[in-house]
Enzyme design. Structure first.
Site, PDB file in Angstrom:
ATOM      1  N   CYS A  26     -12.316 -27.367  11.462  1.00  0.00           N
ATOM      2  CA  CYS A  26     -11.080 -26.854  10.867  1.00  0.00           C
ATOM      3  C   CYS A  26     -10.022 -27.949  10.799  1.00  0.00           C
ATOM      4  CB  CYS A  26     -10.558 -25.678  11.694  1.00  0.00           C
ATOM      5  SG  CYS A  26      -9.078 -24.891  11.009  1.00  0.00           S
ATOM      6  N   ASP A  30      -2.746   8.338  -1.704  1.00  0.00           N
ATOM      7  CA  ASP A  30      -4.063   8.944  -1.572  1.00  0.00           C
ATOM      8  C   ASP A  30      -4.234   9.535  -0.187  1.00  0.00           C
ATOM      9  OD1 ASP A  30      -4.052   6.400  -0.337  1.00  0.00           O
ATOM     10  OD2 ASP A  30      -6.243   6.352  -0.371  1.00  0.00           O
ATOM     11  N   GLY A  32     -10.907   4.485   2.012  1.00  0.00           N
ATOM     12  CA  GLY A  32     -11.745   5.344   2.832  1.00  0.00           C
ATOM     13  C   GLY A  32     -12.968   4.683   3.411  1.00  0.00           C
ATOM     14  N   ASP A  87       0.852  -1.180   0.000  1.00  0.00           N
ATOM     15  CA  ASP A  87       0.000   0.000   0.000  1.00  0.00           C
ATOM     16  C   ASP A  87       0.896   1.240   0.000  1.00  0.00           C
ATOM     17  OD1 ASP A  87       0.913   0.193   2.597  1.00  0.00           O
ATOM     18  OD2 ASP A  87      -0.973  -0.370   3.523  1.00  0.00           O
ATOM     19  N   SER A  88       0.310   2.368  -0.270  1.00  0.00           N
ATOM     20  CA  SER A  88       1.117   3.575  -0.477  1.00  0.00           C
ATOM     21  C   SER A  88       1.605   4.207   0.809  1.00  0.00           C
ATOM     22  CB  SER A  88       0.296   4.610  -1.245  1.00  0.00           C
ATOM     23  OG  SER A  88      -0.776   5.080  -0.445  1.00  0.00           O
ATOM     24  N   GLY A  89       1.045   3.791   1.941  1.00  0.00           N
ATOM     25  CA  GLY A  89       1.369   4.431   3.214  1.00  0.00           C
ATOM     26  C   GLY A  89       0.441   5.574   3.545  1.00  0.00           C
ATOM     27  N   GLY A  90      -0.487   5.887   2.633  1.00  0.00           N
ATOM     28  CA  GLY A  90      -1.394   7.004   2.856  1.00  0.00           C
ATOM     29  C   GLY A  90      -2.217   6.864   4.117  1.00  0.00           C
ATOM     30  N   PHE A  91      -2.792   5.678   4.344  1.00  0.00           N
ATOM     31  CA  PHE A  91      -3.640   5.478   5.520  1.00  0.00           C
ATOM     32  C   PHE A  91      -2.840   5.706   6.795  1.00  0.00           C
ATOM     33  CE2 PHE A  91      -5.206   2.764   8.940  1.00  0.00           C
ATOM     34  CZ  PHE A  91      -6.509   3.204   9.042  1.00  0.00           C
ATOM     35  N   ASP A 128      -7.657  -7.046   2.173  1.00  0.00           N
ATOM     36  CA  ASP A 128      -6.566  -7.204   3.138  1.00  0.00           C
ATOM     37  C   ASP A 128      -7.024  -6.658   4.474  1.00  0.00           C
ATOM     38  OD1 ASP A 128      -4.793  -4.616   4.148  1.00  0.00           O
ATOM     39  OD2 ASP A 128      -6.043  -4.171   2.404  1.00  0.00           O
ATOM     40  N   GLN A 133     -11.641   7.322  -3.785  1.00  0.00           N
ATOM     41  CA  GLN A 133     -12.017   7.936  -2.513  1.00  0.00           C
ATOM     42  C   GLN A 133     -13.384   8.600  -2.670  1.00  0.00           C
ATOM     43  OE1 GLN A 133     -10.867   7.751   0.479  1.00  0.00           O
ATOM     44  NE2 GLN A 133      -8.859   6.793   0.210  1.00  0.00           N
TER      45      GLN A 133
END
Length: 368
Positions: free
Chosen positions: A304, A147, A216, A93-97, A266, A189
């Site tokens: 399981c 973003d 978002g 991911d871009s690291g934006g969050f 994810d 977004q």
């Protein structure tokens, strides 16, 4: 093309679809859940254990790897795959969050974001160009445009300005990206505003990304509102490209997201709650620390077949957590990831068989 996607089956009742995501490191059956390896590791798990559970793609985080060990060190090691000994696909991911979650520690401008590290308070600046360059150094197969993650709630005016800025940043990321072997996804977004989501999709489609993230969401809004946003956003996206709902991973949200046409997910949820002693089962969650499990010699989930459930009892894992033994965290994590990955496999099978709608209703009815 570094990546291609094909839809192989559709649910006749819902918007669910099964497909194949072809990468240079193998083909990934969708819908797919990506375990999160934030700092080049899925916590407590070895790559070999992840493979044994059927994981074909994992996620790592640009923000964290930028701060430590540094993208230059990862590049010097031969890229993220070599650095962490994972030869299957990786998405970063871009690291934006993460940057925007720092709140009082960051300042947003048109150029990018200035922020202070959560580790040592050091000052940093990340622009769309820099976020893309870092991800090129890391060498993931799929990377994300930088973003701004819009908080919930916020004013319409704030959401509009943020959405427009994210669209401008997406174009800058695309202009910076030079690695043909990587696929760069744009991120939709718009908060919980339909007009803004439509505006965001229109801007991104003009840039023709090979895939699209839906960002978002799962940021505090009620789940029915998230499902509503997905219901009117997903049909706007190209049917022949993958759709990735970012940061979502509870069983109910996976099923509801798939039903609306999501292909990729994810979330840290299954691994994080495992380390806190919360166990996922096909009949809901249980807290293994509770005294009621001290003499319960049944497996975590009788249905399981994971390594944990084949070999250990609830009583033993209860003991490990009460004794603060690391093995307890590992066994719980193995099981929770196995359950989620098995759920995704069952979802794919039922979409192919045309029985997904019934499977979804039965699973949600039992998972209370």
């Amino acid at each position: 093309m570094p990546l291609s996607f094909e839809v192989t089956a559709r649910c006749p009742v819902t918007g669910a679809r099964a497909g194949k995501l072809h990468t240079s490191r193998g083909t990934i059956s969708t819908p797919v859940f990506m375990p999160v390896g934030t700092q080049a590791t899925v916590k407590t798990m070895t790559p070999e254990e992840l493979k044994s559970l059927g994981a074909k793609i994992i996620l790592s985080n640009t923000y964290h790897l930028y701060l430590r060990p540094g993208a230059d060190i990862v590049a010097e090691a031969g890229g993220l795959h070599s650095f962490m000994n994972w030869d299957r696909a990786i998405l970063t991911d871009s690291g934006g969050f993460q940057v925007f979650s720092l709140d009082s520690l960051r300042k947003i401008t048109e150029e990018g974001v200035t922020f202070r590290s959560h580790i040592d308070g050091s000052r940093h600046f990340i622009s769309p160009e820099k976020a893309t360059e870092i991800q090129m150094q890391l060498g993931a197969d799929i990377i994300m445009a930088f973003d701004e993650c819009i908080p919930y709630p916020c004013t319409y005016e704030y959401a509009r300005e943020s959405t427009l800025r994210t669209s401008r940043w997406a174009k800058r990321c695309l202009l910076t990206h030079k690695k043909e072997e990587q696929a760069l996804f744009g991120i939709v977004q718009g908060g919980t505003h339909r007009k803004l989501r439509e505006m965001s999709v229109e801007a991104l489609l003009s840039l023709d990304f090979p895939g699209y993230g839906i960002g978002g969401l799962s940021v505090g809004e009620p789940k029915p509102l998230m499902y509503k946003v997905l219901s009117y956003t997903l049909p706007l996206l190209p049917a022949d490209k993958p759709r990735y709902l970012m940061g979502v991973g509870t069983p109910d949200c996976l099923l509801e997201g798939v039903a609306r046409g999501v292909d990729m997910f994810d979330c840290v949820f299954p691994t994080r709650v495992a380390r806190n002693g919360t166990i996922l089962t096909r009949k809901g969650r249980l807290v293994i620390r509770n005294a009621r499990y001290a003499r319960d010699f049944s497996p975590l989930d009788p249905q399981c077949t994971c390594y944990t459930c084949r070999n250990y009892s609830r009583a033993y894992i209860h003991h490990l957590f009460r004794a603060k033994e690391i093995l307890g965290l590992r066994l719980a994590t193995i099981h929770n990831l196995a359950l989620i990955l098995d759920l995704m496999a069952a979802i794919r099978e039922h979409i192919a068989a045309g029985t997904f709608a019934r499977f979804k209703a039965d699973y949600l009815g039992n998972n209370q």
